[in-house]
Motif scaffolding. Sequence first.
Motif, PDB file in Angstrom:
ATOM      1  N   LYS A 126       7.343   8.993   7.330  1.00  0.00           N
ATOM      2  CA  LYS A 126       5.967   9.063   7.224  1.00  0.00           C
ATOM      3  C   LYS A 126       5.042   9.810   8.417  1.00  0.00           C
ATOM      4  O   LYS A 126       5.238   9.844   9.081  1.00  0.00           O
ATOM      5  CB  LYS A 126       5.319   7.662   6.774  1.00  0.00           C
ATOM      6  N   LEU A 127       4.091  10.086   7.396  1.00  0.00           N
ATOM      7  CA  LEU A 127       3.423  11.055   8.283  1.00  0.00           C
ATOM      8  C   LEU A 127       2.645  10.363   8.724  1.00  0.00           C
ATOM      9  O   LEU A 127       1.274  10.703   9.585  1.00  0.00           O
ATOM     10  CB  LEU A 127       2.164  12.492   7.385  1.00  0.00           C
ATOM     11  N   ASN A 128       1.873   9.198   7.859  1.00  0.00           N
ATOM     12  CA  ASN A 128       0.963   8.082   8.302  1.00  0.00           C
ATOM     13  C   ASN A 128      -0.142   8.307   8.784  1.00  0.00           C
ATOM     14  O   ASN A 128      -0.576   8.047   9.531  1.00  0.00           O
ATOM     15  CB  ASN A 128       1.297   7.130   9.432  1.00  0.00           C
ATOM     16  N   GLU A 132      -1.467  10.618   1.896  1.00  0.00           N
ATOM     17  CA  GLU A 132      -0.078  10.797   2.186  1.00  0.00           C
ATOM     18  C   GLU A 132      -0.047  10.309   0.086  1.00  0.00           C
ATOM     19  O   GLU A 132       1.473  10.783   0.352  1.00  0.00           O
ATOM     20  CB  GLU A 132       0.267   9.785   3.421  1.00  0.00           C
ATOM     21  N   ASN A 133      -0.264   9.257  -0.028  1.00  0.00           N
ATOM     22  CA  ASN A 133       0.164   8.868  -1.017  1.00  0.00           C
ATOM     23  C   ASN A 133      -0.716   8.979  -2.325  1.00  0.00           C
ATOM     24  O   ASN A 133       0.078   9.067  -3.298  1.00  0.00           O
ATOM     25  CB  ASN A 133       0.186   7.127  -1.468  1.00  0.00           C
ATOM     26  N   VAL A 137       2.442  15.062  -3.499  1.00  0.00           N
ATOM     27  CA  VAL A 137       2.516  14.615  -2.000  1.00  0.00           C
ATOM     28  C   VAL A 137       4.102  14.206  -2.428  1.00  0.00           C
ATOM     29  O   VAL A 137       4.170  12.513  -2.582  1.00  0.00           O
ATOM     30  CB  VAL A 137       1.693  13.893  -1.336  1.00  0.00           C
ATOM     31  N   LYS A 339       6.862  16.689   2.242  1.00  0.00           N
ATOM     32  CA  LYS A 339       6.987  16.548   3.717  1.00  0.00           C
ATOM     33  C   LYS A 339       8.246  16.863   4.764  1.00  0.00           C
ATOM     34  O   LYS A 339       9.282  15.286   3.859  1.00  0.00           O
ATOM     35  CB  LYS A 339       6.067  14.862   3.771  1.00  0.00           C
TER      36      LYS A 339
END
Length: 488
Positions: A126-128, A132-133, A137, A339
């Motif tokens: 995950k990019l965190n 991101e959600n 994406v 990602k």
Amino acid sequence: MLSPLRASVASLVRSYSSCAKQLAVCIVGSGPAGFYTAHQLLKLYGEDVKIDILDRLPTPFGLVRTGVAPDHEDTKNVTNQFTRIAQDPRVNFFGNVNVGRDITLDEIRKLYNAVVLAYGAESDRKLNIPGENSHGVHAAREFVWWYNGHPDQRDLPVDLSRVESVAVCGIGNVALDCARILLRPVSELASTDIARHALKQLQHSKVRQVQLCARRGPVQAACTAKELKELVSMPSIAVHAQPSQLAVSEADQAQMKATRLKRRIYELISNAAVAEKPGASRDLFFQFYRNPAEIIADADNQVQAIRVEKTQLVADPVRGTVAVGTGEYEEYPVQLVLKSIGYKSLPLPGVPFDDRQGVVPNAAGRVLTGVGAAADSTVPGLYVCGWLKRGPTGIIGTNLTDAEETVASMAQDYAMISQAPTAAAGGAGLQQLLQSRSVAVVDYAAWEQLNAHEVNQGQQQGSVRVKCAAWDELLRAAGMALPHVQAM
Ligand code: NAP
């Protein structure tokens, strides 16, 4: 000259012949790691081994079917070797069997002398970062599964007719695959085995540019030269990189001097960035020293832009060359973000899992009883191979060396695993258990039926194959008598 590992396996083969006893081995996962493990076991034990290969999908070959890009047909030739292994009378395929749902690992371990976990990496790092959600994406893995017809991503919410710009985060080979599939003229994909739903979308795609965002510089790019060359030399793609992002430090120069591959990658990008491509209709922007910081979405939570933080590199004594933020930001308007920052394996109930590394803790393929200090011994008869063992790195062939190591460990443990008190029933026992639970097992003959159907459909439509990409479609083509299929 044999490698030390091969020499040690060869000597184990010689010593083994004096103590033959048939082993029943179960391999969970039918990708390259699973098939190379089977290959090594057949070589080592000859007629004295029976191998059952399980997969949660109705189709074998794992990443070769659902990971390798459709326009990399040569890479898929390895399935010829895997097919020969699967057709060996000592080997059985059990597709559509989900370990954890249809049967527990404990139940399997009771049926076999040894179990090898080789189910790969089915999740993502995950990019965190904020946003991101947002809609639009996706993990690159999901996008790759989507265009490769993996049934779990058949309905990935992607509408390329509304996307002009895409951000791909990361600069490994998966990122290059995604960029290439998005930018390549669709006419060049039609004859491949790309999923038909993806082909249709690409035919109506408005994608004109990809921003490839790498948190470090060109010299630290994770991709390989062959794949990079393929992408940047496509006549239809104009390549852009800002000269300031191609400036090299003394440390970079030293790295390029020491490693030919790094120099080659740098040259490919810097040459492509100044090459004239009069026929180009799409743009690829390399954005180096740019770390994703935020995904910006509109009121409907649909991605609108990606915000990246400019970075600089510092030498860290433990972690090597790392990117640190400068506090300066840039935004690129995009309607889709992929990602591509690495796959991650998923844990299996009852098996120790190192969540930080995303691997099953192991010593040369023997599963350890815990992670770090908690690992005081190995779990008898339980082994691991492939991405689940070493993390999501390496090409298909890397799994051969990996399997050699795991099988060498199994061979050293022969006395122990061959005496496993409960093991005996093997495949017959498995079959019985699955039958009692009405699991619709897709065996190798059923897969051949499905395979023939796909190839046949491909012949009719002028492509290598037309993949069945939905669960019910797959099972129907494999001849499974599903209640809702019968009713049709
Ligand atoms: P990869 O090669 O490990 O690349 C991951 C990329 O993500 C790197 O650029 C990495 O940058 C970046 N990254 C990781 N964490 C990040 C974060 N938190 N923020 C921003 N960037 C981040 O992984 P992959 O592309 O998924 O490929 C997996 C393996 O499959 C590789 O060994 C690859 O070669 C192989 N593969 C091969 C082929 C082929 O041979 N044609 C095709 C596909 C895949 P840093 O370097 O800065 O960490």
